[in-house]
Design an enzyme around this catalytic site. Structure first.
Site, mmCIF file in Angstrom:
data_model
loop_
_atom_site.group_PDB
_atom_site.id
_atom_site.type_symbol
_atom_site.label_atom_id
_atom_site.label_comp_id
_atom_site.label_asym_id
_atom_site.label_seq_id
_atom_site.Cartn_x
_atom_site.Cartn_y
_atom_site.Cartn_z
ATOM 1 N N GLY A 10 60.142 -10.112 54.752
ATOM 2 C CA GLY A 10 60.367 -8.673 54.945
ATOM 3 C C GLY A 10 59.220 -8.032 55.689
ATOM 4 C CB THR A 35 66.928 -6.335 54.044
ATOM 5 O OG1 THR A 35 66.017 -6.654 52.991
ATOM 6 C CG2 THR A 35 68.186 -5.702 53.469
ATOM 7 C CB VAL A 57 64.002 -13.742 43.558
ATOM 8 C CG1 VAL A 57 63.072 -14.390 44.558
ATOM 9 C CG2 VAL A 57 64.282 -12.288 43.907
ATOM 10 C CE LYS A 91 73.185 -10.226 40.556
ATOM 11 N NZ LYS A 91 74.359 -10.931 41.143
ATOM 12 C CE1 TYR A 145 63.407 -0.167 45.833
ATOM 13 C CE2 TYR A 145 62.546 2.074 45.824
ATOM 14 C CZ TYR A 145 62.370 0.725 46.091
ATOM 15 O OH TYR A 145 61.180 0.273 46.583
ATOM 16 C CE1 TYR A 159 59.417 -11.720 30.772
ATOM 17 C CE2 TYR A 159 58.145 -13.699 31.198
ATOM 18 C CZ TYR A 159 59.352 -13.091 30.940
ATOM 19 O OH TYR A 159 60.478 -13.850 30.844
#
Ligand code: UDP
Length: 313
Positions: A10, A35, A57, A91, A145, A159
């Protein structure tokens, strides 16, 4: 270091590949090319420390060998793209962040999430500081978004807390430079290409909305500083030189020497619904913890960008 960059083909990801290779690292770029484009990394083909994996991913990620760091940039950050691909946007922010965090945990790698100023929505605090929680409409067109990135930040912190992954979060404000897609719909490629073609510059609504524009080399430098800094909570990176879109249109006209007219248009699709009225990063934290601030002036950055688009239009 051996570093994975998702979204590596990108606009920002490919500049990050260049910088990390220049610094002597081994770089694996991962991209599904939805993209991103191989044109952005074509010059790296054959480089002995560069690898490319075409992969989405949102699915299980397999990377052979050790990894020292993961930069998760894969996303659909242009309003035009996330309006066209809303579910994929959700996603990649949710599942893609989960998969890449799982990978970082498995490899013992440091992890940097590319988040966004969009987490502040249409902000009620101005300029935006990192401790502002934002004003996002979850069911508006930008919600896909904004919420995907807000979820991604929450997952990254989870995490960190529950699995001990060494994480970083950068909130990226409007960034521009060579390798932006001509058709990605954002104001910089739109105005520059319109000016170069002699077409009217399409200022949406009354042009009073504000943004600051950060040149891509400044941003990439800040992201690398952040990876190495000892700062887990989010850090804004962007250019605090705020200007209205109408002033920006005049600036593009001046630097391209174009005699294009400026036209005020009200898009009939949803692209300007919930469009933040103002946006400007407070970068005190980046100054303090990274000793970072943008160095490339708007004039200089735009000259490089104009030179790039001149070859494309
Ligand atoms: N904009 C505009 N004309 C265009 C494209 C964008 O006036 O051709 C405006 C848009 O409505 C927004 C600002 O420019 O207020 C920045 O838009 P962009 O899509 O670049 O990024 P955003 O900051 O909205 O994510």
């Amino acid at each position: 270091m051996r570093i994975l960059i998702t979204g590596g083909a990108g606009f920002i990801g490919s500049h990050l590949c260049d910088r990390l290779l220049d610094d002597g690292h081994e770089v694996i770029a991962m991209d599904n090319l939805s993209t991103g484009t191989v044109d952005n990394i074509a010059h790296l083909a054959g480089h002995e420390r560069f690898h490319f994996i075409k992969h989405d991913v949102t699915h299980y990620i397999y990377v052979e060998g050790p990894l020292d760091a993961v930069f998760h940039l894969a996303s659909l950050p242009s309003p035009v793209d996330y309006l066209n691909l809303p579910i994929q946007t959700l996603k990649v922010g949710a599942l893609g962040t989960h998969k890449t965090l799982g990978l970082a945990l498995a490899k013992g790698a440091r992890y940097l999430l590319a988040s966004t100023s969009e987490v502040y929505g249409d902000p009620l605090v101005h300029p935006q500081t990192e401790d502002y929680w934002g004003n996002v409409n979850p069911v508006g067109p930008r919600g896909v978004y904004d919420e995907s990135k807000r979820f991604a930040e929450a997952l990254t912190m989870a995490y960190h807390k529950y699995h001990g992954v060494d994480t970083r979060i950068v909130r990226i404000f409007n960034t521009y430079g060579p390798r932006m897609r001509m058709d990605d719909g954002r104001v910089v490629p739109n105005f520059v290409c319109q000016a170069l073609r002699g077409d009217p510059l399409t200022v949406y609504d009354d042009g009073s909305r504000t943004r600051g524009f950060c040149y891509v080399s400044d941003l990439v430098g800040g992201m690398i500083e952040l990876l190495h800094a000892d700062e887990v909570t989010p850090v804004n990176l962007g250019n605090p030189e705020e200007m209205s879109i109408i002033d920006f249109a005049h600036k593009v006209k001046e630097l391209t020497g174009s005699d294009s007219s400026i036209t005020f248009v009200t898009p009939t699709d949803e692209r300007t619904k919930d469009d933040p009225k103002v946006r400007c990063p407070d970068i005190s934290k980046a100054r303090r913890v990274l000793d970072w601030e943008p160095r490339v002036s708007l004039d200089e950055g735009l000259q490089h960008t104009i030179a790039y688009f001149k070859k494309k239009v």
